[in-house]
Design a protein around this motif. Structure first.
Motif, short mmCIF file in Angstrom:
data_model
loop_
_atom_site.label_atom_id
_atom_site.label_comp_id
_atom_site.label_asym_id
_atom_site.label_seq_id
_atom_site.Cartn_x
_atom_site.Cartn_y
_atom_site.Cartn_z
N UNK A 189 6.36 21.22 -22.36
CA UNK A 189 7.68 22.12 -22.51
C UNK A 189 7.19 23.64 -22.64
N UNK A 190 7.94 24.42 -21.94
CA UNK A 190 7.37 25.88 -22.07
C UNK A 190 8.68 26.83 -22.05
N UNK A 191 8.31 27.94 -22.79
CA UNK A 191 9.41 29.17 -22.44
C UNK A 191 8.36 30.52 -22.55
N UNK A 192 8.25 30.79 -21.38
CA UNK A 192 7.40 31.88 -20.93
C UNK A 192 8.01 33.28 -21.56
N UNK A 193 9.00 33.25 -21.71
CA UNK A 193 9.85 34.51 -22.38
C UNK A 193 9.38 34.38 -23.81
N UNK A 194 9.71 33.31 -24.76
CA UNK A 194 9.15 33.21 -25.90
C UNK A 194 7.54 32.81 -26.09
N UNK A 195 6.93 32.80 -25.15
CA UNK A 195 5.62 32.28 -25.14
C UNK A 195 5.23 31.08 -25.86
N UNK B 140 4.53 26.93 -25.77
CA UNK B 140 3.94 25.76 -24.97
C UNK B 140 2.77 26.46 -23.98
N UNK B 141 2.77 27.80 -23.86
CA UNK B 141 1.77 28.34 -22.67
C UNK B 141 0.21 28.09 -23.08
#
Length: 371
Positions: A191-197, A199-200
């Motif tokens: 699970x990721x959220x690139x905006x909130x960085x 799971x990267x």
């Protein structure tokens, strides 16, 4: 344009020096007959970008734009034309920024599909260890599409990882995770959220040093944003998703290979409007292992799963242990795979006829001298 300028600036700053055979994942298994091959005067390089009939290759001599040798262009052979990630043999003079590709070396794995226009096999990415199947949470989320991608990944010999993006804008994330688990048993889900960085790092951990990953999925799922987060810089252009059904725009237009900070390698690909199988028998067996296990439990080996007594599939459907939509998807993809196999056979026969027609025409143009 800004992304292109950034790439050019990075190369000008000397980042291309990072491209060596070692950093690109080379090992001698790609060229097992190296010491007995008559092509020993050639050098290996990896295709890192494809632009119509030109290929950007990189290796121990840096980068060079390469074209196909005449023989390879006219008779590509069983492996076909090179794709991004392929290791090839090139003819290149020292300090020359142009090269000629003479041969495609055997692939360890690949992600491919049936080309929409021709039906021929199209190599999306070659010699990959991991395939990141990216799906965005929202209106365009589709587990059947994820199922299809996973089957193609297994078929090509890579390990699938499902990456769920945009998790910051949905509260019921675990419901999406549960849906994916239902169609991808045993497959890692990140699970990721690139905006909130968020799971990267977990995504980066899926790609070992000198391992190659490919990122695939539909347009608008956040692939370019994920690539930028993994690279730690704005290399790929990013556009907002359209307001109609969360439909995305094609921001990536070419397939391209990048080196990750942790020593891994990743290939970015444009979003696919459709993923038609080319050959997927083994991939379907791996994706639907639970279903195929049930099929083997039927009383009769030729069970049609309709009215036959002792049908394990019908029993599982009635008891609810087998999801009806998953069973319907299995049947649909089996039919599609069978149809595609028939098309592939017909395509191969047409190509063989065209090859012999060319030979015959050439013989008529250049008849042998008789004495």
């Amino acid at each position: 344009m800004a992304a292109r300028a950034a790439v050019i600036a990075a190369r000008a700053a000397g980042s291309s020096a990072l491209f060596t055979n070692e950093t690109l994942g080379w090992n001698d298994s790609f060229w097992p007959d190296r010491h007995t091959d008559s092509s020993i005067d050639l050098i290996p390089a990896r295709v890192i970008e494809e632009q119509r009939e030109l290929y950007l290759v990189a290796g121990d001599r840096g980068e060079a734009w390469a074209s196909l040798a005449g023989k390879l262009r006219n008779e590509p052979g069983e492996l076909g034309y090179p794709g991004v990630g392929d290791w090839v043999l090139v003819r290149q003079a020292p300090r020359d920024d142009r090269a000629t590709i003479t041969r495609v070396l055997p692939r360890r794995s690949c992600f491919s599909r049936s080309a929409p226009q021709t039906g021929a096999r199209q190599i999306i990415a070659a010699n990959i260890d991991v395939a990141l199947v990216v799906a965005a949470l929202g209106g365009d989320f589709n587990v059947r599409r994820i199922e299809r991608y996973i089957a193609a990944v297994w078929e090509g010999g890579a390990r699938p990882v499902v990456v769920l993006t945009k998790c910051d804008i949905h509260e019921n994330v675990e419901d999406f995770v549960s849906d994916v688990e239902g169609v991808a048993p045993g497959v890692r889900i990140v699970k990721t959220s690139a905006i909130q960085h968020v799971g990267i790092e977990n995504v980066a951990k899926q790609i070992g040093e000198r391992q190659t990953a490919v990122i695939v999925g539909s347009s608008g799922t956040g692939k370019s944003t994920l690539i930028n987060a993994l690279l730690g810089s704005e290399v790929q252009a990013v556009f907002e998703v359209g307001s109609v059904k969360d439909k995305g725009r094609h921001t990536t237009t070419v397939r391209k290979l990048f080196l990750l900070p942790g020593g891994g390698i990743i290939i970015d690909t444009p979003g696919m409007r459709e993923l038609q199988f080319y050959d997927v028998d083994d991939g379907l067996a791996a994706t639907f292992e639970d279903v195929e296990r049930l099929v083997t439990c039927c009383r009769f080996t030729d069970c049609q799963h309709r009215t036959e007594p002792g049908c394990a599939v019908r029993s599982a459907l009635e008891e609810g242990t087998l999801d009806r939509e998953r069973w319907a998807s299995y049947l649909k993809l089996q039919r599609e795979a069978a149809y595609q196999q028939r098309e592939n056979d017909a395509h191969a026969k047409r190509k063989e006829r065209e090859r012999w027609k060319k030979i015959a025409m050439n013989n008529r143009k250049h008849p042998k001298l008789r004495f």
